[in-house]
Design a protein around this motif. Structure first.
Motif, PDB file in Angstrom:
ATOM      1  N   ILE A 255       0.833  -1.201   0.000  1.00  0.00           N
ATOM      2  CA  ILE A 255       0.000   0.000   0.000  1.00  0.00           C
ATOM      3  C   ILE A 255       0.872   1.257   0.000  1.00  0.00           C
ATOM      4  CG2 ILE A 255      -1.698   1.313   1.338  1.00  0.00           C
ATOM      5  CD1 ILE A 255      -2.771  -1.373   2.370  1.00  0.00           C
ATOM      6  N   LYS A 256       1.870   1.288   0.878  1.00  0.00           N
ATOM      7  CA  LYS A 256       2.734   2.463   0.989  1.00  0.00           C
ATOM      8  C   LYS A 256       3.592   2.656  -0.252  1.00  0.00           C
ATOM      9  CE  LYS A 256       3.059   2.781   6.020  1.00  0.00           C
ATOM     10  NZ  LYS A 256       3.962   2.782   7.198  1.00  0.00           N
ATOM     11  N   ASN A 257       4.098   1.563  -0.810  1.00  0.00           N
ATOM     12  CA  ASN A 257       4.939   1.685  -2.009  1.00  0.00           C
ATOM     13  C   ASN A 257       4.163   2.285  -3.179  1.00  0.00           C
ATOM     14  OD1 ASN A 257       7.072   0.606  -0.625  1.00  0.00           O
ATOM     15  ND2 ASN A 257       6.959  -1.423  -1.564  1.00  0.00           N
ATOM     16  N   LEU A 258       2.914   1.851  -3.355  1.00  0.00           N
ATOM     17  CA  LEU A 258       2.105   2.385  -4.451  1.00  0.00           C
ATOM     18  C   LEU A 258       1.772   3.858  -4.221  1.00  0.00           C
ATOM     19  CD1 LEU A 258      -0.236  -0.663  -5.144  1.00  0.00           C
ATOM     20  CD2 LEU A 258       1.461   0.309  -6.699  1.00  0.00           C
ATOM     21  N   GLU A 259       1.491   4.219  -2.978  1.00  0.00           N
ATOM     22  CA  GLU A 259       1.215   5.625  -2.685  1.00  0.00           C
ATOM     23  C   GLU A 259       2.456   6.495  -2.931  1.00  0.00           C
ATOM     24  OE1 GLU A 259      -0.358   5.928   1.256  1.00  0.00           O
ATOM     25  OE2 GLU A 259      -2.369   5.327   0.637  1.00  0.00           O
ATOM     26  N   ASN A 260       3.630   5.970  -2.607  1.00  0.00           N
ATOM     27  CA  ASN A 260       4.864   6.724  -2.820  1.00  0.00           C
ATOM     28  C   ASN A 260       5.200   6.882  -4.296  1.00  0.00           C
ATOM     29  OD1 ASN A 260       5.257   7.039  -0.068  1.00  0.00           O
ATOM     30  ND2 ASN A 260       6.530   5.194   0.116  1.00  0.00           N
ATOM     31  N   LEU A 261       4.799   5.894  -5.098  1.00  0.00           N
ATOM     32  CA  LEU A 261       5.066   5.974  -6.540  1.00  0.00           C
ATOM     33  C   LEU A 261       4.117   6.939  -7.244  1.00  0.00           C
ATOM     34  CD1 LEU A 261       5.707   2.188  -7.297  1.00  0.00           C
ATOM     35  CD2 LEU A 261       7.393   4.031  -7.475  1.00  0.00           C
ATOM     36  N   HIS A 262       2.976   7.214  -6.630  1.00  0.00           N
ATOM     37  CA  HIS A 262       1.971   8.105  -7.230  1.00  0.00           C
ATOM     38  C   HIS A 262       2.491   9.544  -7.259  1.00  0.00           C
ATOM     39  CE1 HIS A 262      -1.877   9.834  -8.234  1.00  0.00           C
ATOM     40  NE2 HIS A 262      -1.916  10.520  -7.096  1.00  0.00           N
ATOM     41  N   ARG A 263       2.400  10.213  -8.421  1.00  0.00           N
ATOM     42  CA  ARG A 263       2.930  11.561  -8.588  1.00  0.00           C
ATOM     43  C   ARG A 263       1.832  12.621  -8.698  1.00  0.00           C
ATOM     44  NH1 ARG A 263       6.683   9.454  -6.886  1.00  0.00           N
ATOM     45  NH2 ARG A 263       8.741   9.122  -7.823  1.00  0.00           N
ATOM     46  N   GLY A 264       0.606  12.279  -8.417  1.00  0.00           N
ATOM     47  CA  GLY A 264      -0.482  13.235  -8.480  1.00  0.00           C
ATOM     48  C   GLY A 264      -0.427  14.241  -7.347  1.00  0.00           C
ATOM     49  N   ALA A 265      -1.186  15.331  -7.498  1.00  0.00           N
ATOM     50  CA  ALA A 265      -1.208  16.365  -6.463  1.00  0.00           C
ATOM     51  C   ALA A 265      -1.858  15.848  -5.191  1.00  0.00           C
ATOM     52  CB  ALA A 265      -1.960  17.600  -6.978  1.00  0.00           C
ATOM     53  N   GLU A 266      -2.812  14.923  -5.330  1.00  0.00           N
ATOM     54  CA  GLU A 266      -3.485  14.344  -4.189  1.00  0.00           C
ATOM     55  C   GLU A 266      -3.277  12.823  -4.215  1.00  0.00           C
ATOM     56  OE1 GLU A 266      -7.526  15.526  -4.479  1.00  0.00           O
ATOM     57  OE2 GLU A 266      -7.114  17.649  -4.060  1.00  0.00           O
ATOM     58  N   ARG A 267      -3.890  12.133  -3.261  1.00  0.00           N
ATOM     59  CA  ARG A 267      -3.801  10.675  -3.248  1.00  0.00           C
ATOM     60  C   ARG A 267      -4.456  10.098  -4.501  1.00  0.00           C
ATOM     61  NH1 ARG A 267      -3.607   8.117   2.252  1.00  0.00           N
ATOM     62  NH2 ARG A 267      -2.713   9.701   3.619  1.00  0.00           N
ATOM     63  N   PRO A 268      -4.162   8.824  -4.835  1.00  0.00           N
ATOM     64  CA  PRO A 268      -4.801   8.223  -6.015  1.00  0.00           C
ATOM     65  C   PRO A 268      -6.322   8.362  -5.967  1.00  0.00           C
ATOM     66  CG  PRO A 268      -3.078   6.790  -5.191  1.00  0.00           C
ATOM     67  CD  PRO A 268      -3.214   7.903  -4.197  1.00  0.00           C
ATOM     68  N   SER A 269      -6.886   8.772  -7.061  1.00  0.00           N
ATOM     69  CA  SER A 269      -8.338   8.973  -7.145  1.00  0.00           C
ATOM     70  C   SER A 269      -9.054   7.629  -7.070  1.00  0.00           C
ATOM     71  CB  SER A 269      -8.678   9.671  -8.462  1.00  0.00           C
ATOM     72  OG  SER A 269     -10.068   9.678  -8.673  1.00  0.00           O
TER      73      SER A 269
END
Length: 551
Positions: free
Chosen positions: A524-538
């Motif tokens: 879960i944390k790895n995917l959130e860290n890879l996300h480059r959006g302004a907010e969390r994954p939609s």
């Protein structure tokens, strides 16, 4: 139904929450120091003793009713088939309902069946098929009872001494296998099979009283419970998709297939090779029980120094030597030695696999995971009992044992590619990070299906790592009940990715998201860290609509 706020935020205050009894990690205590466990363990030990006396009486009674090795071997089939058929339902019930009440119900059913069997034998109404039927009914009660008992042990015992509790349970059973057959053989020799069945009837009373007194505390959960068939499917899906539990299942089935020859053919061995009595049959099974106790004691010591894989391999070697001794033993005492080695090896092997399953299953699916393992093991025993009985009847007893040893050796070679994990390092406590969404339409738990999509923005240089993490995410999603999982890349903007999946109902969607464990947290944390959006994954959720057709 849509919600653009990602619900994977983690409440770190719950990360260290323990759902099992807690003690200091260094503490070296015995599970028997816990009063509730000690009372249940003692009552179960006496009940196990009665069960083993009943097994000896039933097997020898069948040998006196017929000369057919195949029919005699079917007694073992009658004891194993219900476990294969009903243990998964017992596990699903144990994970959903009050385990104490379920154990009381199953013990009462077994008590009534044992009374009927005793009465029919005393009045000489017994026939081979009547004996097989009521042996199967008693085994069915055990199939429902055992998942509740084993899952209750996990609730009563801290995780860091769970292996000791499993070894104690095994020792309880194998102490009964040591003394029970000898006592049963003696009772049948000096009295009758009906008297042995009476002793089994009496052995249920203590456990029933203990269960009536026990008042376990039950965790209150806001997560909706599953319908029984859906619960069975969820348990089997988790076991099959968990590589560790799947490995234990396959290894258990391999062992069950060969171990069935040892007990299924024991009455034939004594009555036809050695022209023995009920007493000599009891002492032969007692040799198996002595070996089992030795295996339970030594297995606990070995597991503190060796990996589970090496312990299982040692058990396999002992069983192999035992089968060869049974195949070619010139005298009775050599067969007893073969039974001792086989009993020791089986308990060392079975206890290690059982412990692996318990340590690799989260609490919500513990009983069902154990039941699936038992279903695989005892299902193989059913096939093995019939197979070796057939070989003994149309070939020879020695051939049947030798074939079993060859199958065991072949399965041991196959198992080299299916190593067991070091399960003690897993943390399967729930994360408890998920919160039910606020929705603006009326949705019932049974409504569905629910379609879910999450959108990620991933930099080009991170996409290979993202795909690797998504492979793990796919495994987690499907293990926990997701269907039609897919990953999509945007054709107009290659940095945008959509993860999608569906679940059958809204209730299943809630259960799916509450099944995450601490061991899944890194994904879960790895995917959130890879996300480059302004907010969390939609995150968007949809309920299937029902178009209205024009008449």
């Amino acid at each position: 139904m849509a919600d653009t706020s990602e619900r994977h935020d983690v409440d770190t205050s719950s990360n260290n929450e323990k759902t099992s009894p807690s003690i200091e990690p260094e503490a070296k205590i015995s599970p028997l120091s816990i009063p509730t466990y000690r009372n249940l363990w003692t009552a179960t030990a006496f009940s196990n003793m009665g069960s083993q006396i009943q097994v000896v009486a039933a097997s020898w009674l069948m040998a006196s009713l017929t000369d057919s090795p195949q029919l005699i071997a079917l007694v073992q089939t009658a004891m194993s088939l219900p476990v294969m058929m009903f243990s998964i339902f017992g596990g699903a019930l144990a994970d959903r309902w009050d385990r104490r009440k379920l154990m009381l119900l199953s013990q009462t059913v077994m008590f009534c069946a044992a009374v009927t069997l005793m009465t029919a034998t005393y009045f000489k109404w017994i026939t081979p098929w009547f004996l097989l039927l009521f042996t199967a009914i008693i085994a069915s009660g055990n199939a429902i009872n055992n998942p509740s008992w084993h899952a209750s042990v996990r609730d009563l015992i801290p995780r860091n001494i769970l292996g000791r509790a499993v070894a104690l349970n095994s020792m309880s059973m194998n102490l009964a296998r040591t003394l029970g057959p000898a006592i049963g053989g003696l009772i049948v020799a000096i009295s009758s099979a009906a008297t042995a069945f009476l002793v089994n009837v009496l052995s249920y009373i203590g456990l029933i009283i203990t269960l009536l007194i026990w008042r376990p505390t039950r965790d209150q959960s806001d997560i909706p419970s599953e319908p029984i068939l859906q619960a069975v499917g969820a348990g089997m899906r988790f076991a099959i998709r968990s590589p560790y539990i799947r490995t234990a299942m396959v290894r258990g089935a391999m062992g069950g297939m060969t171990n069935s020859a040892i007990l299924a053919l024991a009455p034939v061995l004594v009555s036809q090779r050695y022209d023995g009595t009920a007493l000599s049959f009891g002492f032969l099974l007692g040799g198996y029980g002595v070996g089992a106790v030795m295996g339970a004691i030594s297995g606990g010591i070995l597991r503190e120094k060796w990996t589970s894989e090496n312990v299982v391999r040692l058990g396999t070697v002992c069983i192999f030597i035992g089968l060869l001794l049974l195949a070619f033993a010139p005298v009775y005492l050599v067969s007893v030695m073969g039974m001792l080695l086989a009993g020791s090896g089986w308990v060392v092997k079975h206890t290690s696999l059982n412990t692996t399953v318990q340590l690799c299953a989260p609490r919500w699916v513990t009983a069902r995971a154990l039941s699936t393992y038992q279903m695989a093991t005892f299902g193989a025993m059913v096939v093995g009992s019939w197979t070796y009985g057939f070989i003994a009847e149309y070939g020879s007893l020695s051939t049947a044992y030798f074939v079993a040893s060859i199958i065991l050796a072949s399965s041991a070679i196959l198992a080299l590619g299916m190593k067991l994990p070091i399960a003690e390092n897993l943390n399967l406590d729930p994360i408890k990070h998920w919160r039910e969404p606020v929705i603006d339409i009326d949705v019932q738990l049974k409504n569905g299906p629910i379609f879910v999509e999450l959108e990620y923005v991933i930099a080009i240089e991170d996409q290979q790592e993202f795909l690797t993490e998504m492979a793990q995410r796919e495994h987690i999603r499907k293990r926990d009940g997701a269907r039609a999982w897919s990953l999509w890349q945007n054709l107009e903007d290659s940095s945008r990715w959509i993860e999608s999946y569906s679940v059958p109902t809204y209730g299943e969607y809630i259960r799916h998201n509450n099944r995450r464990t601490q061991d899944d947290l890194h994904n879960i944390k790895n995917l959130e860290n890879l996300h480059r959006g302004a907010e969390r994954p939609s995150l968007k959720r949809y309920l299937k609509g029902n178009p209205i057709k024009k008449k």
